[in-house]
Design a protein around this motif. Structure first.
Motif, PDB file in Angstrom:
ATOM      1  N   LEU A  68       1.008  -1.048  -0.016  1.00  0.00           N
ATOM      2  CA  LEU A  68       0.151   0.137  -0.099  1.00  0.00           C
ATOM      3  C   LEU A  68       0.921   1.199  -0.136  1.00  0.00           C
ATOM      4  O   LEU A  68       0.529   2.189  -0.858  1.00  0.00           O
ATOM      5  CB  LEU A  68      -0.815  -0.021   1.199  1.00  0.00           C
ATOM      6  N   ASN A  69       1.965   1.309   0.852  1.00  0.00           N
ATOM      7  CA  ASN A  69       2.854   2.386   0.962  1.00  0.00           C
ATOM      8  C   ASN A  69       3.529   2.862  -0.461  1.00  0.00           C
ATOM      9  O   ASN A  69       3.742   3.822  -0.948  1.00  0.00           O
ATOM     10  CB  ASN A  69       3.845   1.990   1.913  1.00  0.00           C
ATOM     11  N   THR A  70       3.824   1.559  -1.070  1.00  0.00           N
ATOM     12  CA  THR A  70       4.670   1.443  -2.383  1.00  0.00           C
ATOM     13  C   THR A  70       3.772   2.228  -3.326  1.00  0.00           C
ATOM     14  O   THR A  70       4.203   3.192  -4.325  1.00  0.00           O
ATOM     15  CB  THR A  70       5.156   0.262  -2.965  1.00  0.00           C
ATOM     16  N   ILE A  71       2.194   1.900  -3.264  1.00  0.00           N
ATOM     17  CA  ILE A  71       1.409   2.251  -4.435  1.00  0.00           C
ATOM     18  C   ILE A  71       1.065   4.023  -4.084  1.00  0.00           C
ATOM     19  O   ILE A  71       1.227   4.508  -5.037  1.00  0.00           O
ATOM     20  CB  ILE A  71      -0.050   1.653  -4.300  1.00  0.00           C
ATOM     21  N   ILE A  72       1.079   4.138  -2.800  1.00  0.00           N
ATOM     22  CA  ILE A  72       0.790   5.604  -2.443  1.00  0.00           C
ATOM     23  C   ILE A  72       2.084   6.394  -2.945  1.00  0.00           C
ATOM     24  O   ILE A  72       1.986   7.385  -3.476  1.00  0.00           O
ATOM     25  CB  ILE A  72       0.563   5.761  -1.003  1.00  0.00           C
ATOM     26  N   ASP A  73       3.386   6.042  -2.582  1.00  0.00           N
ATOM     27  CA  ASP A  73       4.583   6.636  -2.982  1.00  0.00           C
ATOM     28  C   ASP A  73       4.707   6.935  -4.573  1.00  0.00           C
ATOM     29  O   ASP A  73       4.801   7.935  -5.299  1.00  0.00           O
ATOM     30  CB  ASP A  73       5.552   5.898  -2.374  1.00  0.00           C
ATOM     31  N   SER A  74       4.172   5.772  -5.328  1.00  0.00           N
ATOM     32  CA  SER A  74       4.181   5.870  -6.587  1.00  0.00           C
ATOM     33  C   SER A  74       3.280   6.637  -7.367  1.00  0.00           C
ATOM     34  O   SER A  74       3.604   7.474  -8.424  1.00  0.00           O
ATOM     35  CB  SER A  74       4.147   4.449  -7.332  1.00  0.00           C
ATOM     36  N   ILE A  75       1.987   7.046  -6.519  1.00  0.00           N
ATOM     37  CA  ILE A  75       0.992   7.726  -7.302  1.00  0.00           C
ATOM     38  C   ILE A  75       1.601   9.459  -6.840  1.00  0.00           C
ATOM     39  O   ILE A  75       1.490  10.179  -7.958  1.00  0.00           O
ATOM     40  CB  ILE A  75      -0.212   7.667  -6.388  1.00  0.00           C
ATOM     41  N   GLY A  76       2.150   9.503  -5.831  1.00  0.00           N
ATOM     42  CA  GLY A  76       3.022  10.680  -5.507  1.00  0.00           C
ATOM     43  C   GLY A  76       3.971  11.327  -6.593  1.00  0.00           C
ATOM     44  O   GLY A  76       4.269  12.474  -6.865  1.00  0.00           O
ATOM     45  N   ALA A  77       4.665  10.216  -7.097  1.00  0.00           N
ATOM     46  CA  ALA A  77       5.614  10.591  -8.139  1.00  0.00           C
ATOM     47  C   ALA A  77       5.318  10.663  -9.367  1.00  0.00           C
ATOM     48  O   ALA A  77       6.358  10.708 -10.414  1.00  0.00           O
ATOM     49  CB  ALA A  77       6.751   9.438  -7.886  1.00  0.00           C
ATOM     50  N   LEU A  78       4.114  10.372  -9.924  1.00  0.00           N
ATOM     51  CA  LEU A  78       3.546  10.586 -11.220  1.00  0.00           C
ATOM     52  C   LEU A  78       3.833  11.735 -11.781  1.00  0.00           C
ATOM     53  O   LEU A  78       3.448  12.831 -11.091  1.00  0.00           O
ATOM     54  CB  LEU A  78       2.030  10.168 -11.427  1.00  0.00           C
ATOM     55  N   ASP A  79       3.842  11.883 -13.114  1.00  0.00           N
ATOM     56  CA  ASP A  79       4.058  13.273 -13.830  1.00  0.00           C
ATOM     57  C   ASP A  79       2.925  13.773 -13.605  1.00  0.00           C
ATOM     58  O   ASP A  79       1.545  13.490 -14.011  1.00  0.00           O
ATOM     59  CB  ASP A  79       4.517  13.010 -15.340  1.00  0.00           C
ATOM     60  N   GLY A  80       2.810  15.211 -13.081  1.00  0.00           N
ATOM     61  CA  GLY A  80       1.544  15.875 -13.068  1.00  0.00           C
ATOM     62  C   GLY A  80       0.976  15.923 -11.621  1.00  0.00           C
ATOM     63  O   GLY A  80      -0.007  16.702 -11.327  1.00  0.00           O
ATOM     64  N   VAL A  81       1.533  15.153 -10.967  1.00  0.00           N
ATOM     65  CA  VAL A  81       0.917  14.902  -9.513  1.00  0.00           C
ATOM     66  C   VAL A  81       1.534  16.219  -8.804  1.00  0.00           C
ATOM     67  O   VAL A  81       2.979  16.122  -8.451  1.00  0.00           O
ATOM     68  CB  VAL A  81       0.933  13.841  -8.834  1.00  0.00           C
ATOM     69  N   GLN A  82       1.246  17.065  -8.079  1.00  0.00           N
ATOM     70  CA  GLN A  82       1.549  18.120  -7.133  1.00  0.00           C
ATOM     71  C   GLN A  82       1.844  17.408  -5.857  1.00  0.00           C
ATOM     72  O   GLN A  82       2.927  17.613  -5.199  1.00  0.00           O
ATOM     73  CB  GLN A  82       0.872  19.367  -7.323  1.00  0.00           C
ATOM     74  N   ARG A  83       0.805  17.054  -5.165  1.00  0.00           N
ATOM     75  CA  ARG A  83       0.707  16.599  -3.958  1.00  0.00           C
ATOM     76  C   ARG A  83      -0.393  15.495  -3.612  1.00  0.00           C
ATOM     77  O   ARG A  83      -1.219  15.340  -4.431  1.00  0.00           O
ATOM     78  CB  ARG A  83       0.637  17.467  -2.650  1.00  0.00           C
ATOM     79  N   THR A  84      -0.148  14.600  -2.718  1.00  0.00           N
ATOM     80  CA  THR A  84      -1.163  13.719  -2.351  1.00  0.00           C
ATOM     81  C   THR A  84      -1.433  13.763  -1.016  1.00  0.00           C
ATOM     82  O   THR A  84      -0.553  14.159  -0.182  1.00  0.00           O
ATOM     83  CB  THR A  84      -0.961  12.259  -2.665  1.00  0.00           C
TER      84      THR A  84
END
Length: 159
Positions: A119-135
């Motif tokens: 779950l932590n890996t998925i959350i971190d990868s979402i935060g690192a996506l192009d265009g994502v400012q913050r989560t």
């Protein structure tokens, strides 16, 4: 895809209610309950599918049957990057649903994983996506209410 506006008659509504209660009910059983021929029932189902009223058939698990850890990930995206972020999230393992929302955040993703590490890996990868400012993430601890998402009629709503 909804092709035009389709008025539902009482028979369509009854058919949708029966399918919402049990999507696996046979056409023969539907025809008996509705007092229609099997061919007529099948024709109505196909028409409702073509028009996008029926968009699919699914299995709904009991809340206790889903043993994965789930979370909501609220996402703020860069202006004009919503489509890019959405396309990346479509490819992201563990993303079950994505909603666009109003407010300080632009999207909410429902994610699931078999354990906290994943779950932590998925959350971190979402935060690192192009265009994502913050989560901002919230782990779902329990489900207190789960409503049937089948067709229900509201007095002020006439399809």
């Amino acid at each position: 895809m909804l092709v035009g506006i389709m008025k539902l008659d009482e028979t369509d509504r009854a058919l949708l209610a029966l399918l919402s209660a049990n999507a696996r009910i046979s056409t023969v059983a539907l025809s008996k309950k509705l007092g229609l021929s099997r061919t007529t029932v099948q024709s109505r189902i196909e028409r409702l599918e073509r028009r996008g009223i029926i968009q699919g058939y699914t299995v709904t698990l009991a809340p206790d049957a889903d043993l994965s850890i789930r979370a909501h990930v609220m996402i703020a995206a860069s202006p004009h990057a919503y489509t890019v972020v959405e396309n990346q999230l479509r490819q992201q393992r563990g993303v079950l649903e994505l909603y666009t929302v109003s407010g300080k955040m632009d999207m909410i993703a429902l994610i699931a994983a078999p354990n906290m590490e994943m779950l932590n890996t998925i959350i971190d990868s979402i935060g690192a996506l192009d265009g994502v400012q913050r989560t901002q993430s919230s782990i779902i601890l329990s489900t207190r209410i789960r409503q049937d998402t089948g067709y229900t009629e509201h007095p002020s709503f006439t399809p």
